[in-house]
Design a protein around this motif. Structure first.
Motif, PDB file in Angstrom:
ATOM      1  N   ALA A  80       0.831  -1.215   0.000  1.00 40.28           N
ATOM      2  CA  ALA A  80       0.000   0.000   0.000  1.00 40.28           C
ATOM      3  C   ALA A  80       0.860   1.258   0.000  1.00 40.28           C
ATOM      4  O   ALA A  80       0.563   2.236   0.695  1.00 40.28           O
ATOM      5  N   GLY A  81       1.947   1.208  -0.735  1.00 39.70           N
ATOM      6  CA  GLY A  81       2.797   2.376  -0.871  1.00 39.70           C
ATOM      7  C   GLY A  81       3.759   2.599   0.262  1.00 39.70           C
ATOM      8  O   GLY A  81       4.488   3.590   0.271  1.00 39.70           O
ATOM      9  N   ALA A  82       3.782   1.695   1.236  1.00 44.50           N
ATOM     10  CA  ALA A  82       4.666   1.854   2.387  1.00 44.50           C
ATOM     11  C   ALA A  82       5.750   0.788   2.350  1.00 44.50           C
ATOM     12  O   ALA A  82       5.489  -0.373   2.024  1.00 44.50           O
ATOM     13  N   ASP A  83       6.964   1.202   2.672  1.00 45.34           N
ATOM     14  CA  ASP A  83       8.062   0.251   2.785  1.00 45.34           C
ATOM     15  C   ASP A  83       8.015  -0.395   4.160  1.00 45.34           C
ATOM     16  O   ASP A  83       7.981   0.299   5.185  1.00 45.34           O
ATOM     17  N   GLY A  84       8.020  -1.696   4.173  1.00 45.35           N
ATOM     18  CA  GLY A  84       7.944  -2.399   5.453  1.00 45.35           C
ATOM     19  C   GLY A  84       8.789  -3.656   5.454  1.00 45.35           C
ATOM     20  O   GLY A  84       9.496  -3.959   4.488  1.00 45.35           O
ATOM     21  N   ASP A  85       8.703  -4.364   6.563  1.00 45.48           N
ATOM     22  CA  ASP A  85       9.459  -5.603   6.739  1.00 45.48           C
ATOM     23  C   ASP A  85       8.505  -6.701   7.190  1.00 45.48           C
ATOM     24  O   ASP A  85       7.718  -6.516   8.131  1.00 45.48           O
ATOM     25  N   MET A  86       8.620  -7.844   6.514  1.00 45.94           N
ATOM     26  CA  MET A  86       7.781  -8.996   6.818  1.00 45.94           C
ATOM     27  C   MET A  86       8.622 -10.076   7.504  1.00 45.94           C
ATOM     28  O   MET A  86       9.776 -10.301   7.130  1.00 45.94           O
ATOM     29  N   ARG A  87       8.005 -10.702   8.517  1.00 43.89           N
ATOM     30  CA  ARG A  87       8.679 -11.811   9.197  1.00 43.89           C
ATOM     31  C   ARG A  87       7.700 -12.976   9.310  1.00 43.89           C
ATOM     32  O   ARG A  87       6.584 -12.810   9.786  1.00 43.89           O
ATOM     33  N   LEU A  88       8.144 -14.147   8.867  1.00 42.89           N
ATOM     34  CA  LEU A  88       7.365 -15.364   8.983  1.00 42.89           C
ATOM     35  C   LEU A  88       8.173 -16.387   9.760  1.00 42.89           C
ATOM     36  O   LEU A  88       9.377 -16.570   9.500  1.00 42.89           O
ATOM     37  N   TRP A 113       0.711 -33.751  16.920  1.00 46.45           N
ATOM     38  CA  TRP A 113       1.153 -32.610  16.122  1.00 46.45           C
ATOM     39  C   TRP A 113       0.914 -31.314  16.885  1.00 46.45           C
ATOM     40  O   TRP A 113      -0.145 -31.122  17.483  1.00 46.45           O
ATOM     41  N   ARG A 114       1.896 -30.432  16.836  1.00 48.12           N
ATOM     42  CA  ARG A 114       1.734 -29.049  17.275  1.00 48.12           C
ATOM     43  C   ARG A 114       2.381 -28.148  16.226  1.00 48.12           C
ATOM     44  O   ARG A 114       3.531 -28.363  15.829  1.00 48.12           O
ATOM     45  N   VAL A 115       1.622 -27.163  15.792  1.00 46.95           N
ATOM     46  CA  VAL A 115       2.088 -26.253  14.741  1.00 46.95           C
ATOM     47  C   VAL A 115       1.891 -24.821  15.228  1.00 46.95           C
ATOM     48  O   VAL A 115       0.823 -24.478  15.751  1.00 46.95           O
ATOM     49  N   ASN A 116       2.905 -23.991  15.046  1.00 47.00           N
ATOM     50  CA  ASN A 116       2.819 -22.568  15.374  1.00 47.00           C
ATOM     51  C   ASN A 116       3.362 -21.759  14.204  1.00 47.00           C
ATOM     52  O   ASN A 116       4.499 -21.957  13.773  1.00 47.00           O
ATOM     53  N   LEU A 117       2.543 -20.846  13.710  1.00 49.22           N
ATOM     54  CA  LEU A 117       2.942 -19.963  12.621  1.00 49.22           C
ATOM     55  C   LEU A 117       2.672 -18.529  13.042  1.00 49.22           C
ATOM     56  O   LEU A 117       1.557 -18.201  13.471  1.00 49.22           O
ATOM     57  N   ASN A 118       3.693 -17.689  12.951  1.00 48.18           N
ATOM     58  CA  ASN A 118       3.547 -16.275  13.289  1.00 48.18           C
ATOM     59  C   ASN A 118       3.998 -15.429  12.104  1.00 48.18           C
ATOM     60  O   ASN A 118       5.064 -15.666  11.523  1.00 48.18           O
ATOM     61  N   VAL A 119       3.179 -14.449  11.752  1.00 45.33           N
ATOM     62  CA  VAL A 119       3.461 -13.535  10.651  1.00 45.33           C
ATOM     63  C   VAL A 119       3.340 -12.114  11.185  1.00 45.33           C
ATOM     64  O   VAL A 119       2.341 -11.772  11.832  1.00 45.33           O
ATOM     65  N   SER A 120       4.352 -11.294  10.938  1.00 42.86           N
ATOM     66  CA  SER A 120       4.289  -9.900  11.369  1.00 42.86           C
ATOM     67  C   SER A 120       4.769  -8.994  10.248  1.00 42.86           C
ATOM     68  O   SER A 120       5.621  -9.369   9.440  1.00 42.86           O
ATOM     69  N   TYR A 121       4.198  -7.805  10.225  1.00 46.24           N
ATOM     70  CA  TYR A 121       4.548  -6.811   9.200  1.00 46.24           C
ATOM     71  C   TYR A 121       4.728  -5.461   9.877  1.00 46.24           C
ATOM     72  O   TYR A 121       3.821  -4.968  10.568  1.00 46.24           O
ATOM     73  N   SER A 122       5.913  -4.861   9.687  1.00 42.69           N
ATOM     74  CA  SER A 122       6.243  -3.566  10.280  1.00 42.69           C
ATOM     75  C   SER A 122       6.368  -2.519   9.177  1.00 42.69           C
ATOM     76  O   SER A 122       7.039  -2.756   8.167  1.00 42.69           O
ATOM     77  N   PHE A 123       5.722  -1.374   9.374  1.00 48.14           N
ATOM     78  CA  PHE A 123       5.845  -0.277   8.414  1.00 48.14           C
ATOM     79  C   PHE A 123       5.570   1.037   9.142  1.00 48.14           C
ATOM     80  O   PHE A 123       4.743   1.109  10.063  1.00 48.14           O
ATOM     81  N   ASP A 124       6.295   2.051   8.756  1.00 49.09           N
ATOM     82  CA  ASP A 124       6.160   3.370   9.376  1.00 49.09           C
ATOM     83  C   ASP A 124       6.158   3.223  10.906  1.00 49.09           C
ATOM     84  O   ASP A 124       7.110   2.706  11.457  1.00 49.09           O
ATOM     85  N   ASP A 125       5.078   3.694  11.560  1.00 51.01           N
ATOM     86  CA  ASP A 125       4.987   3.621  13.015  1.00 51.01           C
ATOM     87  C   ASP A 125       4.120   2.454  13.487  1.00 51.01           C
ATOM     88  O   ASP A 125       3.714   2.409  14.646  1.00 51.01           O
ATOM     89  N   TRP A 126       3.857   1.512  12.607  1.00 47.29           N
ATOM     90  CA  TRP A 126       2.905   0.455  12.910  1.00 47.29           C
ATOM     91  C   TRP A 126       3.558  -0.928  12.815  1.00 47.29           C
ATOM     92  O   TRP A 126       4.506  -1.135  12.071  1.00 47.29           O
ATOM     93  N   LYS A 127       2.989  -1.846  13.581  1.00 48.13           N
ATOM     94  CA  LYS A 127       3.351  -3.258  13.446  1.00 48.13           C
ATOM     95  C   LYS A 127       2.092  -4.088  13.633  1.00 48.13           C
ATOM     96  O   LYS A 127       1.359  -3.930  14.600  1.00 48.13           O
ATOM     97  N   LEU A 128       1.842  -4.978  12.684  1.00 48.12           N
ATOM     98  CA  LEU A 128       0.679  -5.855  12.709  1.00 48.12           C
ATOM     99  C   LEU A 128       1.155  -7.301  12.763  1.00 48.12           C
ATOM    100  O   LEU A 128       2.159  -7.659  12.139  1.00 48.12           O
TER     101      LEU A 128
END
Length: 963
Positions: free
Chosen positions: A810-818, A855-870
């Motif tokens: 969405a026009g913002a430079d960010g960093d993704m972590r999986l 079975w145990r599965v854990n998946l975490n996804v995060s996205y950081s951009f500007d002043d936000w982190k989701l």
């Protein structure tokens, strides 16, 4: 993350202060990994996540699982860091570790015989005693007399990351590291000030959790002197009413199937809804005789009640019909007009934690640093259980002073001199259990650099932990029995205890506790019939106090004596002396086993340990045609226990990189666990739980006593693991690993469950019958002691993948972590008395045993951009069985399956200013209900598994600041 010693989630790793590039030593085991880690750090390092500390070059890494610096260990390692804590807004260690598939955090939610609210780490399902817990590389002392460790004592404010060695590590750390090591790494060189405050609450408005933490750190004298202080406060309001949840309102119970016979193909056990007591009401009810209600029905017929009913007692002791349901068992039945306390079963206890931590270090010179720290933690917990019960175990004689005359006449017509009687004694109030755990820990030492590349350390550690438990509204059993058995005093025409009438002037020798002299007649007929004067006679509080003392003194040295064609050979060696002492005291009535429950027995135990170890790394290839890198790692530890003699632990492992992107790793080790003071010297731990008599298929609440065995020897475990790490140069920020593990514990210190002892006894193995006590052919007590007779095997696979990359959205430079973590359990098997049971997939009836999901599965996804982190999290826990021992030939249940559950979490953070972040999170977003797996106690917990969430959707909002 399963990671190399000098690679991984660098955002979570601590950094040094004052320009020092090492912190090796017996305590903290820091490594000189900067040269190896720098390329990976540069490749993977994202922009500072919202609210997190700024990312910076890595120059110091805490290393768990090896004593060698600058070495990529072959042992798999998982790390959970401060970033994960901040993202999820967690406030307890148990919340932080929940997402580690190899680990389960057992929390006692209300069983009176165990520390209330304690959260104990358990790797691979091998038990908390086989997981070594460290803090900054130091062994953590026991927080309760049973020798377990409540991770709630760890100061959350300064946790930098948690490192988990997912395999045997006794050669490096000594006893208890059979399944692995959990090392809580604190930020020892924190600079500045930070604070975090948050509030959490469930959708149901309960389990309210305010939390606050603060930390300050500063360097003085040009960085030579550094001081750090931190404090935490947390209060969980808990929830002791499972009926507050939709899934907990159906009064689900486990009971015996009345239609079962050994030959008709019917299951022995049922899990049904609408459970009520079969032998208890607030006013009392005529109990079962021989497990059947025929006597009660005959008595009801004499009183003119409808056919098939029993007899209960209403206002003023008036006899009333008691309607039976179906599947009438020793404690519960389905339907009917019995009473129930299931709705008040515990979900979570109330917990309050206060902790403080301080550390100071001083660089005497460029080569020598002195340090000292101190931890104080106080954890208070409270939970409750049902009021004092009597599940048809009382005897009412026909001349009882308070017995209604019509019942007395009916008994005479049937030729009965007594009847069985049951009652839930609501006048006593709920049984309240309160525990206070205090941890006081001091460590001190020095570390430095010798000539060349050699480093050394000398450390000491003193721990004084205390455990204080009070059981309110308990009951002195003998006084209750005396008071219930009352008659009319012919001299006064008033009720009197039979024992006092027969012994009007008892000697002190015959009546040392004043039970006879002070006896007050108790009227059990009708709700609210017990007077306050009678309560004062038998009612009270039992207490337990224990102090656990630990002292550890160690010296360590490491360096490289010479260099081969492939690089420097590295060695480390050290020695350690440790003492462990436990002293438990209790009130006089407990010591004499006079209370209905708990009855902690005083004991004292002490042992000391002398250890020496050595470790070596030998590089065999570096840049060769057949191997980009090849090295071998070996370690050995000699341990001398004052209680059980000497034992060796050892490890051999290696790394092989055929090319730069791929590394194969493997280890083979012998690991040990020595018995602790409780297992050796305790004089009896009491629990009351259901025992099913295999002769009648009737379950009754039965006292079970577990004591110590001074002849126990150390366990020995053989462990091997093999795996591969893939870190492609062509895909920056990506890393994956896959490992297979296999652990076999020999001479496992174990107890045969009370149910198994009873089963073995009545199947002809008479050696077990000495542990079974009966009264009138009813099992009233089972005695248990630990012994070195079992074997345990675990096996499975771990997978981890992580990918960090820049992403424009969405026009913002960010960093993704999986990040993906997966554990598959192949085996968790225990062999006892020639019988092997595999507990993979076991979900709920506990204890024992407690299993692990397949079975145990854990998946975490995060996205950081500007002043936000989701962030979004996904967790999957596979289904399985209520109890894997249940089958059509031994222990059977009608429907033994449970389904797996998918959980979703979400979090958001916003940097309001350069120093302040506002954040929020929600766990169990879809409000998934846990599987229904009731246990067999009087007030059953409907959802027992430690893996599934019984709290429901949980919201957190908070703010953190850093200056």
């Amino acid at each position: 993350m399963v990671q190399e010693m000098c690679a991984g989630s660098h955002a979570d790793m601590p950094r040094n202060g004052g320009g020092r590039s090492f912190r090796l030593g017996m305590v903290s085991l820091l490594a000189l990994c900067a040269p190896l880690a720098a390329p990976l750090a540069a490749a993977q390092q994202p922009a500072g996540p919202s609210g997190a500390e700024p990312m910076q070059a890595l120059d110091e890494i805490v290393v768990t699982g090896t004593r060698i610096s600058g070495f990529t260990a072959p042992t798999p390692l998982t790390s959970v860091g401060a970033v994960e804590m901040q993202d999820r807004g967690v406030s307890t260690v148990s919340d932080l570790l929940r997402d580690v598939p190899q680990l389960k955090v057992n929390q006692n939610i209300g069983k009176s015989s165990e520390p209330i609210g304690a959260s104990n780490a358990d790797l691979r399902g091998l038990g908390t005693q086989r997981t070594l817990v460290l803090m900054n590389g130091n062994r953590v002392g026991a927080t309760d007399p049973a020798g377990t460790i409540d991770t709630n004592i760890v100061p959350v404010a300064l946790i930098r990351n948690v490192e988990i060695v997912t395999g045997g590590a006794s050669a490096a750390y000594g006893s208890d590291a059979v399944a692995g090591v959990v090392n809580f790494v604190l930020d020892k060189t924190f600079q500045g000030a930070k604070a975090d405050i948050s509030y959490g609450v469930t959708d149901y408005g309960d389990f309210r959790r305010p939390k606050a933490s603060v930390a300050v750190g500063h360097g003085f004298l040009d960085g030579k002197l550094h001081a750090t202080l931190a404090a935490d406060f947390l209060h969980n309001s808990g929830q002791t009413s499972q009926a507050e949840r939709p899934w907990g309102r159906n009064r689900t119970v486990q009971l015996t199937n009345a239609a079962y016979t050994p030959t008709n193909g019917q299951p022995r056990l049922l899990i049904v809804e609408n459970g009520v007591f079969s032998q208890m009401t607030p006013g009392g009810v005529v109990g079962l005789q021989g497990g059947r209600n025929t006597l009660a029905q005959s008595l009801a017929a004499q009183l003119g009640f409808a056919p098939g009913t029993g007899v209960q007692f209403g206002p003023n002791g008036q006899p009333l019909p008691f309607e039976y349901g179906t599947n009438v068992g020793g404690t519960y039945m389905q339907g009917g007009n019995g009473y129930q306390v299931i709705d008040g079963g515990n979900l979570l206890p109330e917990i309050e934690r206060k902790s403080g931590y301080g550390r100071v270090s001083f660089e005497v010179s460029d080569d020598i640093t002195l340090f000292a720290d101190m931890l104080y933690s106080e954890v208070q917990a409270e939970s409750d259980l049902a009021a004092n019960p009597d599940t048809g175990t009382l005897t009412i004689r026909n001349d009882n002073a308070f017995l209604d005359g019509s019942v007395r006449a009916a008994m005479a017509s049937l030729g009965l001199t007594s009847i069985p009687f049951g009652r839930i004694n609501l006048e006593d109030g709920n049984s309240i259990f309160q525990t206070t755990t205090k941890a006081r820990r001091w460590s001190f030492g020095a570390e430095g650099i010798l000539a060349g590349n050699w480093t050394w350390s000398a450390t000491g550690q003193i721990t004084r932990n205390t455990y204080d438990q009070a059981a309110l509204n308990n009951r002195i059993a003998q006084r209750w029995t005396y008071g219930i058995d009352s008659v009319i005093n012919p001299a006064t025409g008033q009720p009197i205890c039979r024992v006092l009438l027969n012994n009007p002037n008892p000697t002190a020798a015959r009546d040392p506790y004043g039970d006879i002299r002070g006896c007050i007649p108790i009227n059990p007929f009708g709700a609210g019939s017990i007077t306050q004067q009678a309560q004062a006679y038998y009612h009270g509080t039992s207490t337990t106090f224990a102090e656990m003392r630990q002292e550890v003194y160690a010296a360590n040295i490491s360096g490289s004596p010479f260099t081969t064609w492939a690089g420097p050979v590295s060695v480390a060696a050290g020695a350690e002396y440790r003492t462990e002492k436990t002293v438990q005291t209790s009130d006089a009535n407990s010591a004499a086993s006079r209370w209905r429950s708990i009855n902690a027995q005083p004991f004292s135990g002490k042992y000391h340990v002398k250890e020496g170890y050595a470790e070596v790394v030998v590089p065999l290839a570096d840049g060769a045609a057949f191997a980009n890198k090849l090295d071998l790692n070996g370690a050995a530890r000699y341990t001398d226990y004052s209680t059980s003699g000497t034992v060796w632990a050892w490890k051999i492992g290696g790394n092989y990189e055929p090319v730069a992107d791929v590394r194969f790793r493997g280890t083979l080790s012998r690991d040990i666990r020595a018995p602790n003071n409780y297992e050796l010297f305790s004089r009896g731990n009491q629990v009351i739980n259901q025992i099913i008599d295999p002769r009648t298929n009737i379950g009754r609440q039965t006292t079970q006593i577990t004591g110590g065995n001074p002849d126990l020897l150390p366990e020995k475990a053989d462990t091997y693991s093999v795996g591969v790490v893939y870190q492609p140069g062509w895909l920056s920020g990506f890393r994956a690993s896959f490992d297979y593990y296999n652990i076999k514990v020999k001479d496992a210190i174990s107890v045969i469950s009370a149910q198994d002892i009873v089963n073995f006894c009545f199947r002809g193995q008479s050696v077990f019958c000495s542990g079974v006590t009966q009264t009138n052919d009813i099992i009233t007590r089972v005695n248990i002691i630990p012994f070195n007779a079992n074997s345990q095997k675990v096996a499975g696979q771990d997978l981890e993948m992580e990918y960090n990359f820049p992403l424009e959205m969405a026009g913002a430079d960010g960093d993704m972590r999986l990040r993906l973590l997966v554990n598959h359990a192949d085996k968790l098997a225990t062999t006892a008395n020639g019988v092997t049971n595999d507990y993979v997939g076991l979900a709920g009836i506990s204890p024992p045993p407690q299993g692990v999901p397949e079975w145990r599965v854990n998946l975490n996804v995060s996205y950081s951009f500007d002043d936000w982190k989701l962030g979004v999290g996904y967790r999957y826990i596979s289904g399985g069985k209520i109890d894997t021992r249940f089958n059509r030939t031994v222990l059977d249940i009608a429907d033994n399956r449970i389904d797996g559950i998918n959980y979703f979490d979400a979090n958001i953070a916003w940097d309001a200013t350069a120093n302040v972040t506002i954040y929020g999170s929600v766990e169990n977003l879809t409000n998934e209900a846990p599987p229904i797996t009731p246990n067999g106690i009087v007030q059953p917990t409907i959802a027992n598994s430690p893996f599934f969430d019984n709290r429901g959707r949980f919201w957190v909002i908070g703010a953190r600041a850093r200056f």
